[in-house]
Write an enzyme that holds these catalytic residues in place. Structure first.
Site, short mmCIF file in Angstrom:
data_model
loop_
_atom_site.label_atom_id
_atom_site.label_comp_id
_atom_site.label_asym_id
_atom_site.label_seq_id
_atom_site.Cartn_x
_atom_site.Cartn_y
_atom_site.Cartn_z
N GLU A 45 43.46 33.57 24.36
CA GLU A 45 42.28 32.83 23.88
C GLU A 45 41.61 33.54 22.70
O GLU A 45 40.39 33.61 22.59
CB GLU A 45 41.28 32.58 25.01
CG GLU A 45 41.83 31.56 26.00
CD GLU A 45 40.79 31.02 26.95
OE1 GLU A 45 39.63 30.80 26.51
OE2 GLU A 45 41.14 30.79 28.12
N ILE A 55 43.61 58.92 36.46
CA ILE A 55 42.95 59.49 37.64
C ILE A 55 43.91 59.54 38.82
O ILE A 55 43.94 60.52 39.58
CB ILE A 55 41.67 58.69 37.98
CG1 ILE A 55 40.59 58.94 36.92
CG2 ILE A 55 41.16 59.03 39.38
CD1 ILE A 55 39.39 58.02 36.99
N THR A 70 49.67 28.16 29.82
CA THR A 70 49.42 28.40 31.24
C THR A 70 49.62 27.08 31.99
O THR A 70 49.04 26.07 31.63
CB THR A 70 47.99 28.93 31.45
OG1 THR A 70 47.80 30.09 30.64
CG2 THR A 70 47.75 29.28 32.91
N GLU A 119 41.29 40.98 17.28
CA GLU A 119 41.11 40.88 15.82
C GLU A 119 40.45 39.55 15.43
O GLU A 119 39.58 39.51 14.54
CB GLU A 119 42.47 41.03 15.12
CG GLU A 119 43.05 42.43 15.21
CD GLU A 119 43.60 42.80 16.58
OE1 GLU A 119 43.73 44.00 16.87
OE2 GLU A 119 43.90 41.87 17.39
#
Length: 379
Positions: A363, A337, A158, A367
């Site tokens: 992050e 919906i 990032t 799992e």
């Protein structure tokens, strides 16, 4: 644990809500379509104190705690997950790592620029072939006198292109040695440090994700955080706190999708009445509301433990795991919906749906969270 909402929390929530409605909502789809990282927006957020929420005032930060931090991310992500993600990565990872493990000189050098939003931060752990398997990292740092020379590439970072400064984990010892990794702070413009490929992503498209490449990049020993060989242990501690921010990001996206679903269900009519009156829709909303509430309680417990200096490893992993999975479930049900309209970009839930999936991956995958939780339970 005290469930009373503090005055500072109420203030942060309202400030972030107003800011997101005014400054993010009008442009977020344009940023998403063009994959634009709106850097000027983050400088504005820095002026508001949102880029150094956990940083003490003496280093130019807001000096607040994890409750306020989580609330801020939730309210931003309720409108746009991309902005919430970048805000979380800047605060928890890069800024948080320098604050937690830097010496006084390092804190004074970098934290004021990061906390003010003058500089954007990046954090480099992941590589192309070492995601969860971080101890096999291939980026190396070799010592040459007072300097260390970095070589290799980090992926999925990032702010890998835009970041002004990066906290970088590099191997300084043997492969698979938990004491063979060291943390370096590398400023943009350092010779041999450059940006690589920008990822073309499914969601979180306004949060920049890119490679960071190191080619004989010389970094002075004064830019090591902590001691040589402590990097991996530091990173695991940083991720403990970082998981709270991703849980909050997940909660914000889920709340945004839920809010839109409730509003739509009350307005959309079929068979002569609002679809909210039908049990099939009402039960979906009930499940969504319950799962959101449970996510929020786990996050609050993690914030409480973090603020009071207690072990947060198990609960932060639980909060991240549960909230991120709920985020995907809620945004999926939101599409259902909305029906056909939910599949179009004219309505908000398709973006929540695309953004949600990153939360179960970034992050630490779901799992990996289960692995962390099970190890803590079986201790």
């Amino acid at each position: 644990m005290n469930f009373n909402i503090s005055e500072s929390q109420l203030m942060i929530r309202q400030m972030c809500k107003d800011f997101a409605d005014k400054n993010i909502r009008p442009s977020m789809m344009d940023w998403d379509e063009s994959q634009t990282f709106p850097i000027e927006l983050f400088k504005e957020m820095g002026e508001m104190g949102l880029m150094g929420i956990l940083v003490p005032e003496e280093y130019g930060g807001s000096g607040l705690g994890y409750f306020e931090y989580a609330d801020a991310i939730v309210e931003i992500a309720r409108v746009c997950g991309s902005i919430g993600l970048s805000m979380a990565a800047h605060n928890s990872l890069c800024t948080g790592h320098i604050f937690q493990f830097g010496n006084e000189e390092q804190k004074k050098k970098w934290l004021p620029k990061l906390a003010s939003g003058q500089w954007i931060g990046a954090w480099g752990l992941t590589e192309a072939n070492t995601g969860s398997d971080a101890m096999r990292m291939q980026v190396t740092a070799k010592q040459e006198g007072e300097y260390w020379v970095l070589n290799g590439a980090k992926n999925w970072i990032t702010h890998g292109i835009t970041g002004d400064v990066a906290v970088v984990l590099a191997r300084t010892g043997d492969l698979l040695d938990s004491h063979g990794i060291t943390t370096f702070v590398v400023e943009r413009g350092t010779a041999g440090f450059k940006a690589g490929k920008k990822e073309n992503k499914l969601g979180m498209r306004a949060s920049e994700t890119a490679e960071m490449i190191f080619e004989d990049c010389k970094v002075h020993e004064s830019q090591i955080l902590g001691k040589v060989g402590e990097g991996f242990i530091q990173a695991m501690k940083i991720l403990d706190g970082g998981r709270i921010s991703i849980a909050a990001l997940s909660l914000g996206i889920a709340k945004g999708a839920y809010d839109a679903s409730v509003k739509y269900a009350q307005e959309r009519e079929q068979f002569g009445q609002p679809i909210a009156n039908f049990q099939a829709i009402g039960f979906k909303l009930a499940d969504m509301a319950t799962q959101i509430e449970a996510s929020e309680l786990l996050i609050q417990e993690a914030c409480y433990l973090k603020n009071t200096g207690q072990s947060v490893t198990k609960v932060s992993a639980m909060a991240k795991y549960y909230a991120s999975e709920v985020c995907v479930k809620v945004s999926t049900e939101a599409i259902q919906i909305f029906g056909g309209y939910g599949y179009t970009k004219d309505f908000p839930v398709e973006k929540f749906y695309r953004d949600s999936k990153l939360c179960t991956i970034g992050e630490g995958t779901s799992e990996i969270q289960k692995l962390v939780i099970s190890r803590q339970v079986l201790k």
